[in-house]
Design a protein around this motif. Sequence first.
Motif, PDB file in Angstrom:
ATOM      1  N   MET A 104       0.851  -1.204   0.000  1.00 23.18           N
ATOM      2  CA  MET A 104       0.000   0.000   0.000  1.00 23.18           C
ATOM      3  C   MET A 104       0.883   1.249   0.000  1.00 23.18           C
ATOM      4  O   MET A 104       1.856   1.308   0.740  1.00 23.18           O
ATOM      5  N   LYS A 105       0.535   2.213  -0.856  1.00 22.76           N
ATOM      6  CA  LYS A 105       1.299   3.469  -0.893  1.00 22.76           C
ATOM      7  C   LYS A 105       0.472   4.547  -0.198  1.00 22.76           C
ATOM      8  O   LYS A 105      -0.631   4.872  -0.652  1.00 22.76           O
ATOM      9  N   VAL A 106       1.023   5.086   0.892  1.00 25.48           N
ATOM     10  CA  VAL A 106       0.296   6.090   1.666  1.00 25.48           C
ATOM     11  C   VAL A 106       0.939   7.451   1.430  1.00 25.48           C
ATOM     12  O   VAL A 106       2.075   7.696   1.847  1.00 25.48           O
ATOM     13  N   LYS A 107       0.214   8.313   0.755  1.00 23.31           N
ATOM     14  CA  LYS A 107       0.733   9.646   0.419  1.00 23.31           C
ATOM     15  C   LYS A 107       1.046  10.436   1.693  1.00 23.31           C
ATOM     16  O   LYS A 107       0.229  10.497   2.618  1.00 23.31           O
ATOM     17  N   ASN A 108       2.215  11.028   1.727  1.00 26.02           N
ATOM     18  CA  ASN A 108       2.675  11.833   2.870  1.00 26.02           C
ATOM     19  C   ASN A 108       2.730  11.066   4.205  1.00 26.02           C
ATOM     20  O   ASN A 108       2.790  11.682   5.277  1.00 26.02           O
ATOM     21  N   GLN A 109       2.678   9.752   4.132  1.00 25.33           N
ATOM     22  CA  GLN A 109       2.797   8.877   5.323  1.00 25.33           C
ATOM     23  C   GLN A 109       1.755   9.181   6.404  1.00 25.33           C
ATOM     24  O   GLN A 109       1.990   8.943   7.585  1.00 25.33           O
ATOM     25  N   ILE A 110       0.613   9.738   5.990  1.00 24.84           N
ATOM     26  CA  ILE A 110      -0.452  10.009   6.971  1.00 24.84           C
ATOM     27  C   ILE A 110      -1.767   9.409   6.475  1.00 24.84           C
ATOM     28  O   ILE A 110      -2.160   9.597   5.321  1.00 24.84           O
ATOM     29  N   ILE A 111      -2.431   8.697   7.404  1.00 24.31           N
ATOM     30  CA  ILE A 111      -3.756   8.123   7.153  1.00 24.31           C
ATOM     31  C   ILE A 111      -4.733   8.893   8.042  1.00 24.31           C
ATOM     32  O   ILE A 111      -4.511   8.996   9.264  1.00 24.31           O
ATOM     33  N   LEU A 112      -5.787   9.424   7.449  1.00 22.33           N
ATOM     34  CA  LEU A 112      -6.780  10.155   8.248  1.00 22.33           C
ATOM     35  C   LEU A 112      -7.778   9.172   8.861  1.00 22.33           C
ATOM     36  O   LEU A 112      -8.404   8.387   8.144  1.00 22.33           O
ATOM     37  N   ALA A 113      -7.902   9.205  10.201  1.00 22.31           N
ATOM     38  CA  ALA A 113      -8.945   8.417  10.890  1.00 22.31           C
ATOM     39  C   ALA A 113     -10.195   9.289  10.911  1.00 22.31           C
ATOM     40  O   ALA A 113     -10.290  10.235  11.688  1.00 22.31           O
ATOM     41  N   LEU A 114     -11.147   8.962  10.036  1.00 25.52           N
ATOM     42  CA  LEU A 114     -12.320   9.816   9.859  1.00 25.52           C
ATOM     43  C   LEU A 114     -13.438   9.373  10.815  1.00 25.52           C
ATOM     44  O   LEU A 114     -14.461   8.830  10.405  1.00 25.52           O
ATOM     45  N   ASP A 115     -13.225   9.639  12.091  1.00 29.45           N
ATOM     46  CA  ASP A 115     -14.185   9.181  13.115  1.00 29.45           C
ATOM     47  C   ASP A 115     -15.238  10.242  13.412  1.00 29.45           C
ATOM     48  O   ASP A 115     -15.493  10.567  14.575  1.00 29.45           O
ATOM     49  N   VAL A 116     -15.823  10.801  12.368  1.00 30.82           N
ATOM     50  CA  VAL A 116     -16.923  11.743  12.569  1.00 30.82           C
ATOM     51  C   VAL A 116     -18.214  11.039  12.148  1.00 30.82           C
ATOM     52  O   VAL A 116     -18.169  10.020  11.468  1.00 30.82           O
ATOM     53  N   GLU A 117     -19.346  11.581  12.597  1.00 31.26           N
ATOM     54  CA  GLU A 117     -20.605  10.858  12.380  1.00 31.26           C
ATOM     55  C   GLU A 117     -21.607  11.626  11.515  1.00 31.26           C
ATOM     56  O   GLU A 117     -22.756  11.210  11.376  1.00 31.26           O
ATOM     57  N   ASP A 118     -21.156  12.731  10.976  1.00 37.67           N
ATOM     58  CA  ASP A 118     -22.037  13.572  10.172  1.00 37.67           C
ATOM     59  C   ASP A 118     -21.435  13.695   8.774  1.00 37.67           C
ATOM     60  O   ASP A 118     -20.236  13.964   8.636  1.00 37.67           O
ATOM     61  N   LYS A 119     -22.251  13.474   7.747  1.00 41.85           N
ATOM     62  CA  LYS A 119     -21.696  13.430   6.383  1.00 41.85           C
ATOM     63  C   LYS A 119     -21.156  14.785   5.930  1.00 41.85           C
ATOM     64  O   LYS A 119     -20.088  14.855   5.318  1.00 41.85           O
ATOM     65  N   ASP A 120     -21.875  15.855   6.253  1.00 41.41           N
ATOM     66  CA  ASP A 120     -21.390  17.176   5.826  1.00 41.41           C
ATOM     67  C   ASP A 120     -20.035  17.473   6.461  1.00 41.41           C
ATOM     68  O   ASP A 120     -19.132  18.007   5.816  1.00 41.41           O
ATOM     69  N   ALA A 141       1.468   7.088   9.800  1.00 37.97           N
ATOM     70  CA  ALA A 141       0.768   7.370  11.059  1.00 37.97           C
ATOM     71  C   ALA A 141      -0.724   7.512  10.772  1.00 37.97           C
ATOM     72  O   ALA A 141      -1.108   8.090   9.750  1.00 37.97           O
ATOM     73  N   ILE A 142      -1.526   6.980  11.697  1.00 37.03           N
ATOM     74  CA  ILE A 142      -2.989   7.145  11.614  1.00 37.03           C
ATOM     75  C   ILE A 142      -3.347   8.297  12.547  1.00 37.03           C
ATOM     76  O   ILE A 142      -3.063   8.224  13.751  1.00 37.03           O
ATOM     77  N   ILE A 143      -3.961   9.352  12.008  1.00 31.66           N
ATOM     78  CA  ILE A 143      -4.252  10.526  12.842  1.00 31.66           C
ATOM     79  C   ILE A 143      -5.711  10.943  12.667  1.00 31.66           C
ATOM     80  O   ILE A 143      -6.185  11.090  11.531  1.00 31.66           O
ATOM     81  N   GLY A 144      -6.395  11.126  13.785  1.00 28.14           N
ATOM     82  CA  GLY A 144      -7.802  11.512  13.738  1.00 28.14           C
ATOM     83  C   GLY A 144      -8.066  12.886  14.311  1.00 28.14           C
ATOM     84  O   GLY A 144      -8.035  13.893  13.609  1.00 28.14           O
ATOM     85  N   ARG A 145      -8.306  12.937  15.633  1.00 27.28           N
ATOM     86  CA  ARG A 145      -8.804  14.162  16.264  1.00 27.28           C
ATOM     87  C   ARG A 145      -7.933  15.388  16.052  1.00 27.28           C
ATOM     88  O   ARG A 145      -8.474  16.492  15.890  1.00 27.28           O
ATOM     89  N   SER A 146      -6.604  15.227  16.062  1.00 27.02           N
ATOM     90  CA  SER A 146      -5.750  16.418  15.886  1.00 27.02           C
ATOM     91  C   SER A 146      -6.067  17.102  14.570  1.00 27.02           C
ATOM     92  O   SER A 146      -5.908  18.309  14.451  1.00 27.02           O
ATOM     93  N   ILE A 147      -6.497  16.320  13.572  1.00 24.18           N
ATOM     94  CA  ILE A 147      -6.822  16.913  12.275  1.00 24.18           C
ATOM     95  C   ILE A 147      -8.297  17.332  12.234  1.00 24.18           C
ATOM     96  O   ILE A 147      -8.609  18.491  12.005  1.00 24.18           O
ATOM     97  N   TYR A 148      -9.212  16.350  12.494  1.00 24.06           N
ATOM     98  CA  TYR A 148     -10.618  16.695  12.232  1.00 24.06           C
ATOM     99  C   TYR A 148     -11.241  17.605  13.292  1.00 24.06           C
ATOM    100  O   TYR A 148     -12.255  18.242  13.022  1.00 24.06           O
ATOM    101  N   ASN A 149     -10.659  17.696  14.469  1.00 24.37           N
ATOM    102  CA  ASN A 149     -11.167  18.645  15.474  1.00 24.37           C
ATOM    103  C   ASN A 149     -10.451  19.991  15.427  1.00 24.37           C
ATOM    104  O   ASN A 149     -10.764  20.894  16.206  1.00 24.37           O
ATOM    105  N   SER A 150      -9.486  20.097  14.534  1.00 25.47           N
ATOM    106  CA  SER A 150      -8.724  21.341  14.449  1.00 25.47           C
ATOM    107  C   SER A 150      -9.587  22.443  13.806  1.00 25.47           C
ATOM    108  O   SER A 150     -10.462  22.160  12.996  1.00 25.47           O
ATOM    109  N   ASP A 151      -9.325  23.694  14.187  1.00 25.64           N
ATOM    110  CA  ASP A 151     -10.062  24.811  13.579  1.00 25.64           C
ATOM    111  C   ASP A 151      -9.749  24.899  12.094  1.00 25.64           C
ATOM    112  O   ASP A 151     -10.557  25.361  11.309  1.00 25.64           O
ATOM    113  N   ASN A 152      -8.540  24.423  11.739  1.00 25.77           N
ATOM    114  CA  ASN A 152      -8.120  24.497  10.339  1.00 25.77           C
ATOM    115  C   ASN A 152      -7.427  23.172   9.966  1.00 25.77           C
ATOM    116  O   ASN A 152      -6.204  23.071  10.009  1.00 25.77           O
ATOM    117  N   PRO A 153      -8.233  22.137   9.622  1.00 25.91           N
ATOM    118  CA  PRO A 153      -7.650  20.820   9.324  1.00 25.91           C
ATOM    119  C   PRO A 153      -6.559  20.874   8.258  1.00 25.91           C
ATOM    120  O   PRO A 153      -5.552  20.175   8.372  1.00 25.91           O
TER     121      PRO A 153
END
Length: 214
Positions: free
Chosen positions: A1-17, A191-203
């Motif tokens: 598997m080739k992971v761009k920029n070595q980061i995988i986003l953990a998309l643990d949000v529950e709302d589609k928008d 790296a798998i990263i979730g909240r630091s990205i999706y909860n950030s004011d500016n992902p």
Amino acid sequence: MKVKNQIILALDVEDKDEAYKILDQTTPYLNTIKIGYPITLALGPQIIQQIKDDYNVQIIADFKVADIDATNEKIVNTTLNWGADSIIVHGFTGDDSVLAAKNMAEKNNKEIFLLTEMSHPGADRFLKPVAEEIAQMGVDMGIKNYVAPATKTDRLAKIREIVGDEAFIISPGVGVQGGKIQDTLKYADAAIIGRSIYNSDNPQQTLEDLINMI
Ligand code: O7E
């Protein structure tokens, strides 16, 4: 598997928008999204193929499969039929369960990730004592992809030593759980990263900052 920029986003949000807003901002930099129970149970398994179609990304289904062989087979087959490119499987259930998952993934021309040890403090009690054996079991079974914790770099290093340099390790726990991206990527491929990205004011900015640290 080739992971761009070595980061995988953990998309643990529950709302589609919300999910799509985060994907709009992050997929210029990422090609791998981890979909787990939160978003799948909230929006249905169709979300896997929708995200793939709308963003041209690969999806790792994080369903931490941990059942008997016959049930693992069904979970893996159905998940991959929903469009996932790979699926995460717990190792503690033992070789028959893991082998059933591996064989079913291969039948679909896809792959499993074997979860060895987890990143949270509670994992020290039950999983840590057997994690090295789980990793060795994976090696003996010819598994190429592993999950090991970013919060415990000594443990991540140990698992890398067992699975070898050719194996592909993805590692959760960077950011909110305390892991550091630079330390993690000494031993892990991504790296798998979730909240630091999706909860950030500016992902987008947060992601750019993380990429610049690598
Ligand atoms: O802490 P976060 O918000 O950056 O999210 C981390 C993600 O990785 C989240 O989806 C969580 O469920 C997952 N995870 C861990 O945090 N620790 C583990 O040990 C294992 C996982 C995981 O993804 O397992 C399969 C890879």
